[in-house]
Design an enzyme around this catalytic site. Structure first.
Site, PDB file in Angstrom:
ATOM      1  N   CYS A  83      37.005  37.763  44.402  1.00  0.00           N
ATOM      2  CA  CYS A  83      38.035  36.869  44.948  1.00  0.00           C
ATOM      3  C   CYS A  83      38.262  37.173  46.436  1.00  0.00           C
ATOM      4  O   CYS A  83      37.343  37.026  47.219  1.00  0.00           O
ATOM      5  CB  CYS A  83      39.327  36.926  44.125  1.00  0.00           C
ATOM      6  SG  CYS A  83      40.458  35.565  44.506  1.00  0.00           S
ATOM      7  N   HIS A 183      37.165  35.009  38.995  1.00  0.00           N
ATOM      8  CA  HIS A 183      37.666  36.286  38.477  1.00  0.00           C
ATOM      9  C   HIS A 183      36.866  36.703  37.243  1.00  0.00           C
ATOM     10  O   HIS A 183      37.211  36.315  36.138  1.00  0.00           O
ATOM     11  CB  HIS A 183      39.151  36.156  38.124  1.00  0.00           C
ATOM     12  CG  HIS A 183      40.034  36.126  39.328  1.00  0.00           C
ATOM     13  ND1 HIS A 183      40.465  37.271  39.955  1.00  0.00           N
ATOM     14  CD2 HIS A 183      40.527  35.100  40.051  1.00  0.00           C
ATOM     15  CE1 HIS A 183      41.200  36.957  41.008  1.00  0.00           C
ATOM     16  NE2 HIS A 183      41.257  35.638  41.087  1.00  0.00           N
ATOM     17  N   GLU A 185      36.905  39.373  35.706  1.00  0.00           N
ATOM     18  CA  GLU A 185      37.744  40.178  34.789  1.00  0.00           C
ATOM     19  C   GLU A 185      38.615  39.297  33.905  1.00  0.00           C
ATOM     20  O   GLU A 185      39.208  39.780  32.943  1.00  0.00           O
ATOM     21  CB  GLU A 185      38.599  41.165  35.589  1.00  0.00           C
ATOM     22  CG  GLU A 185      39.811  40.584  36.321  1.00  0.00           C
ATOM     23  CD  GLU A 185      39.469  39.860  37.621  1.00  0.00           C
ATOM     24  OE1 GLU A 185      38.271  39.650  37.902  1.00  0.00           O
ATOM     25  OE2 GLU A 185      40.423  39.488  38.345  1.00  0.00           O
TER      26      GLU A 185
END
Lengths: 204, 276
Positions: A83, A183, A185
């Site tokens: 990001c 993202h 994650e």
């Protein structure tokens, strides 16, 4: 894997995803603390471009990342920016006025060119245009995005595109530095595949 | 444009079992009547197995206060389970509490009544963590539904306002730095009668640059699809709906797909492993 903990990142979410794929995670506040055995460094980042760059300077990561990355001898650690951690690698960002970035990726991070909505939030289709951490040219994958600034499609090393009209570059590679706008994650199994690909690339 | 977002919302309160404090998920009707649903961790594990696009987890109380440490512990455990963004709200009264919750693994914090009273709190958190980390919540009750004279709504700070006034509040929350705004119809909460789409559409229209999450009233999978037809860029959140055993995100997703709406595709690429 080392996780840069410089005060600007959803560090805990990223650590959680790395744990989930079986990685050992070291939270590393500055390059001085980098374990000598570390071969992979994840650089998270959220918030404003300017504040992330500032904190990277203060913590010493900025100078470290701008070192000689051409060879594995000169730069033994593979890097994955996430990001804003990807955006700060740019020549410059325009969020809140032009601010120089780390100058690793040949591209400028800017707001979306007049398109509405101005924010890119949610799961969106991503088209890979070059090999990238296990993905190949033509792969179509959904990842989670949350940003209002991005690299243009013309960015050197661009490996994936997304957004309205596919006009933004959402993944790029330069030398041993990878970066993603989405993202990983928080992108389910697709995101974990990116992180696994990065660890395979780093550790073989 | 990004895919539609289906967002389960968990309301959680503290309860004492045999002298030990535990967190339990509850469902409410109109923010008043409460029914226990179960252990929050197992609830989220079940949801995680069913392709949710995001999560909202809300503390069902006025102030976290002395429960903050325990709450952050729960947030950390939930954060490790979910693989989609996690928004945590309820009972947050200071930037410091927001910072603690974000550091525990929440991707965003959600603030409601507190930011109606003091918008600068929103600004302080957004300055520090970025606006993407801040969701403002506008919870309203309907005194008079949307009509020619604009309707009349009651906000959490006691203010009564018409639709235009609701718009002004939304714009001010956006200016203070809210990355998204959760628009919640308290009257329809738990009613299962469907969202008040006229209000939601008008309200979202005041802030076209800021994504909204609308909630309050989803009682069937069709209600989600109806909402996305009218509000394609909004997220739709629901608590009571997902708290019922026989209803799941999978059913909602099937309904949305049948309506021809743009839904996140599951990850399936041959030869690419998610694990190492």
């Amino acid at each position: 894997v080392a996780l840069a903990d410089y005060g600007s990142g959803n560090t805990r979410s990223v650590a959680g995803a790395l744990w989930r794929i079986g990685a050992e995670v070291d939270l590393v506040p500055s390059p001085d603390h980098l374990p000598t055995a570390a071969k992979a460094l994840v650089l998270p980042g959220v918030g404003a471009f300017r504040s992330c760059v500032h904190k990277l300077r203060l913590s010493g990561w900025s100078a470290y990342l701008q070192g000689d990355r051409a060879t594995a001898e000169g730069f033994p650690v593979a890097v994955l920016g996430i990001c804003v951690g990807f955006q700060v690698l740019a020549r410059q960002g325009t969020e809140g006025g032009a601010v120089p970035g780390l100058g690793i990726i040949e591209g400028d991070v800017d707001s979306f060119g007049g398109s509405v909505p101005a924010k890119h939030v949610g799961w969106d289709e991503t088209r890979f245009t070059a090999p990238f951490l296990g993905f190949t040219d033509g792969d179509l994958v959904d990842f989670y995005y949350d940003h209002a600034y991005a690299y243009p499609r013309s960015t050197v090393g661009c490996a994936a595109i997304s957004g309205v009209g596919n006009e933004i570059c959402v993944a790029a590679q330069v030398d041993r530095v990878w970066g993603v706008q989405f993202h990983p994650e928080r992108s389910g199994d697709a995101g974990l595949a990116v992180l696994s690909g990065f660890l395979r690339e780093s550790y073989g | 444009m990004a895919r539609v977002r289906v967002i389960p919302k968990l309301l959680i309160r503290s309860a004492s079992f045999g002298g030990a404090d535990r967190w339990i998920a509850i469902r409410t009707t109109g923010f008043e009547k409460q029914t226990n649903v179960g252990d929050p961790l197992s609830q989220v594990r079940i949801l995680e197995a069913q392709d949710c696009d995001e999560y909202m987890v809300l503390f069902a109380g006025r102030h976290l206060g002395r429960d903050l440490d325990r709450w952050c512990q729960l947030v950390a455990e939930l954060s490790d389970i979910v693989s989609s963004p996690l928004t945590v709200g309820g009972g947050i009264s200071s930037a410091d509490e927001a910072r603690r919750i974000l550091a525990s693994g929440a991707d965003r914090v959600c603030l409601g009544r507190q930011v109606l009273e003091d918008g600068s709190l929103l600004g302080r958190i957004a300055d520090e963590a970025g606006s993407q980390a801040v969701v403002a919540s506008l919870d309203f009750q309907t005194i008079e539904d949307v009509n020619e004279s604009g309707g009349l709504f009651l906000l959490r700070d006691g203010r009564e306002t018409d639709l235009a006034g609701l718009g002004k509040v939304l714009v001010s929350l956006e200016r203070f730095g809210a990355g998204q705004i959760h628009i919640h119809d308290m009257d329809r909460d738990g009613s299962g009668m469907g969202l008040n789409l006229a209000v939601m559409e008008a309200a979202s229209g005041f802030i076209p640059r800021t994504p909204t999450i609308v909630s309050g009233g989803c009682g069937s999978a069709v209600h989600f699809a109806d909402a996305f037809m009218r509000l394609p860029s909004a997220g739709v959140a629901a608590s009571t709906y997902f708290a019922k055993r026989n209803q799941s995100p999978l059913e909602v997703r099937a309904q949305i797909a049948n309506a021809g709406l743009d839904l996140r595709r599951p990850f399936a690429l041959p030869g690419i492993r998610a694990g190492r």
